[in-house]
Design an enzyme around this catalytic site. Structure first.
Site, mmCIF file in Angstrom:
data_model
loop_
_atom_site.group_PDB
_atom_site.id
_atom_site.type_symbol
_atom_site.label_atom_id
_atom_site.label_comp_id
_atom_site.label_asym_id
_atom_site.label_seq_id
_atom_site.Cartn_x
_atom_site.Cartn_y
_atom_site.Cartn_z
ATOM 1 C CG HIS A 63 25.128 -71.813 75.529
ATOM 2 N ND1 HIS A 63 26.361 -72.332 75.884
ATOM 3 C CD2 HIS A 63 25.349 -71.055 74.421
ATOM 4 C CE1 HIS A 63 27.259 -71.905 75.031
ATOM 5 N NE2 HIS A 63 26.688 -71.126 74.137
ATOM 6 C CG ASP A 64 25.784 -73.673 71.643
ATOM 7 O OD1 ASP A 64 25.032 -72.690 71.668
ATOM 8 O OD2 ASP A 64 27.030 -73.575 71.545
#
Ligand code: NOJ
Length: 563
Positions: free
Chosen positions: A329-330
């Site tokens: 998710h980064d």
């Protein structure tokens, strides 16, 4: 090293806000995850890691927790989580939650007490320091840009420390009571039957506080905070204590977000290390300059990629076990990061899958990666939700980029690229939600790129991932693919990436053309069996010369059958 269930697993990472909305408020939720467990099972993954679902004002996507014991209502209830654990158990799927204990939200009751009642014990739960003549104690830059110190309202010359946003004050781990509260909280969740945790930003918990103005490494006059708060001497005492008091008695799987220097890996992932495994950043952040200014272009080559992946594999296998990933998710979508735009297709997507899934370690697949989901192009800054994207945009302007250039730069690497809603089918909002108000834009390519279409297509990226998982878990190659040694293979042709996995006399060879041009490779006689390949056929002639088309990948073995 001993065999363990978590070495044999394949993990599926879920960003709950974007996975599946069950009550049509435009935000994904726990009931939505429950409704998709069959899909996860079909893929073959047997552990899910869910990003934070605790109570949170969502300044940083839930990594700002205001109550560790409460599920945020946007995601459902504590009972929904119990139901998820129960349903997952029935399907033999283990659940990992996110553990965020470097900081809390500023809306956490501890911090509120610390602010409004400075004489209370909670003041020492955080890091409050006097400034220098009204200025912050030093010029540390928070990871998301700007000073890491925030003035305390209504108090003169007083600041609190936040390594991330100002709504994420850092906890004071020196305080024994803080540590006790955290260990009790971890055990509360583990006692519910969690498989374990993914552990956030843990290398930051020990600070080496220094007053003064340090040499700046940016246009903002600030200095990279990591020099003072990453992996500082003394941290090992708390990491060990945390493991002994929580994870070890529960036999948990733990994966730490911890870019540990090679010489210290042993302590972290060795036989009695703090964690089961850690995430390495050296190949996923290959396009990020050291200063963390990802709006700047950084040049990297596949030679660097090979060096970084292979070095990490060799060092890790020497010490313990690793976590394999290309997306989370980064990160933006891997296909956009590693493959030139004109070559983004199912072949190159399958090549990337082959590259990372067969390395030694536990693979982590991020939601939508198994479909080959791609980056989204946002038309304006307002379309981005991610706090880090907004701060990078600001830094890009300060650096001197024109607004259009800054927008282009953040589009390329924004964390929102991977946070767009999961593409389930061709219906409204890709089947994610029927709301007219989805929290983040849906990628417009969903009519062609969605799970429903891929499930029925044998040649799809989804089915390729499924086959790779099947090979790893349920084939005659599973022992080599899980426990086999990693061996780099040298070839004079730089454009082919080659590695072997070996267990006793069994060898699996992975051949990857990482370029858009045709390459040649002579296959040794001993390799007679094809395990998986990403084109429809294989171009191998009598002399055993293999012609590799753009981004072709082939996996061979010296046992199991005839080529
Ligand atoms: C790492 C998490 O993965 C990221 O999303 C978050 O912004 C920071 N840690 C701060 O918790």
């Amino acid at each position: 090293m001993a065999n363990s269930w978590w070495k044999e697993s394949v993990v599926y990472q879920i960003y709950p806000k974007s996975f599946q909305d069950s009550n049509n408020d435009g935000i994904g939720d726990i009931k939505g995850i429950i409704s998709r467990l069959d899909y996860i099972k079909k893929l073959g993954t047997d552990v899910i890691w869910i990003c934070p679902v605790y109570k949170s004002p969502m300044d940083d996507g839930g990594y700002d927790i205001s109550d560790y014991f409460q599920i945020d209502e946007m995601f459902g209830t504590n009972e929904d989580l119990d139901e998820l654990l129960e349903k997952a158990k029935q399907l033999d799927i283990k659940v990992l939650m996110d553990l965020v204990v470097n900081h809390t939200s500023d809306e956490h009751v501890w911090f509120q007490e610390a602010l409004h009642n400075p004489a209370s014990k909670y003041r020492d739960y955080y890091i409050f320091k006097e400034g220098i003549d009204g200025n912050p104690p030093n010029n540390w830059r928070s990871y998301f840009g700007g000073s890491a110190w925030e003035p305390v309202p209504n108090e003169e010359n007083m600041f609190y420390l936040h390594a991330f946003t100002k709504k994420q004050p850092d906890l004071n781990w020196e305080n024994e009571e803080v540590r006790e509260e955290i260990y009790a909280m971890i055990n509360y969740w583990l006692d519910k039957g969690l498989g374990g945790f993914r552990i956030d930003a843990i290398l930051n918990i020990k600070k080496r506080l220094e007053y003064g103005i340090f040499e700046s490494d940016g246009e903002d006059g600030l200095a990279f905070i990591g020099h003072w708060i990453l992996n500082q001497p003394g941290i090992e005492v708390w990491l060990k204590e945390m493991r002994e008091r929580t994870f070890k008695p529960h036999n948990s799987m733990t994966v730490a977000e911890a870019d540990v220097p090679n010489e210290r890996l042993d302590e972290y992932i060795g036989e009695d290390g703090y964690y089961s495994m850690v995430f390495d950043f050296s190949y996923t952040d290959i396009d990020v300059p050291e200063t963390g200014e990802w709006f700047k272009d950084s040049q990297w080559t596949w030679t660097d990629m090979r060096t970084n992946i292979f070095t990490n594999q060799l060092v890790t296998q020497d010490k313990g076990w690793g976590a394999l990933y290309l997306e989370n998710h980064d990160q933006p979508r891997s296909i956009n990061k590693y493959i030139p735009e004109e070559w983004i297709n199912d072949y190159s997507k399958k090549m990337l899958a082959t590259l990372f899934m067969l390395l030694r370690g536990t693979p982590f697949i991020y939601q939508g990666q198994e479909l080959g989901m791609t980056n989204i192009e946002m038309a304006s800054l307002e379309d981005f939700d991610d706090v880090a994207t907004h701060s990078q945009y600001k830094r890009a302007l300060e650096y001197g980029l024109a607004p259009e250039q800054a927008l282009k730069a953040v589009n390329k690497r924004s964390r929102d690229n991977s946070r767009t809603p999961m593409q389930w089918n061709t219906q409204k909002n890709a089947g994610f939600s029927t709301s007219d108000n989805v929290w983040l834009k849906v990628n417009p390519n969903y009519p062609e790129l969605n799970a429903e279409a891929q499930l029925t297509n044998q040649q799809s990226v989804f089915n390729y991932y499924r086959q790779l998982i099947e090979l790893r878990k349920n084939s005659v190659y599973n022992d080599v693919l899980i426990y086999g040694q990693f061996l780099p293979v040298k070839d004079k042709n730089e454009h082919i990436l080659l590695y072997e996995r070996q267990l006793e006399d069994k060898i699996v060879l992975v051949i990857l053309n990482v370029t858009a041009t045709e390459q040649e490779y002579y296959v040794d006689e001993q390799y007679q069996q094809v395990l998986i390949n990403n084109y429809e056929d294989i171009l191998l002639d009598q002399s055993r010369k293999l012609r590799l088309r753009p981004f072709e990948s082939i996996v061979l073995a010296n046992y199991g059958g005839q080529l």
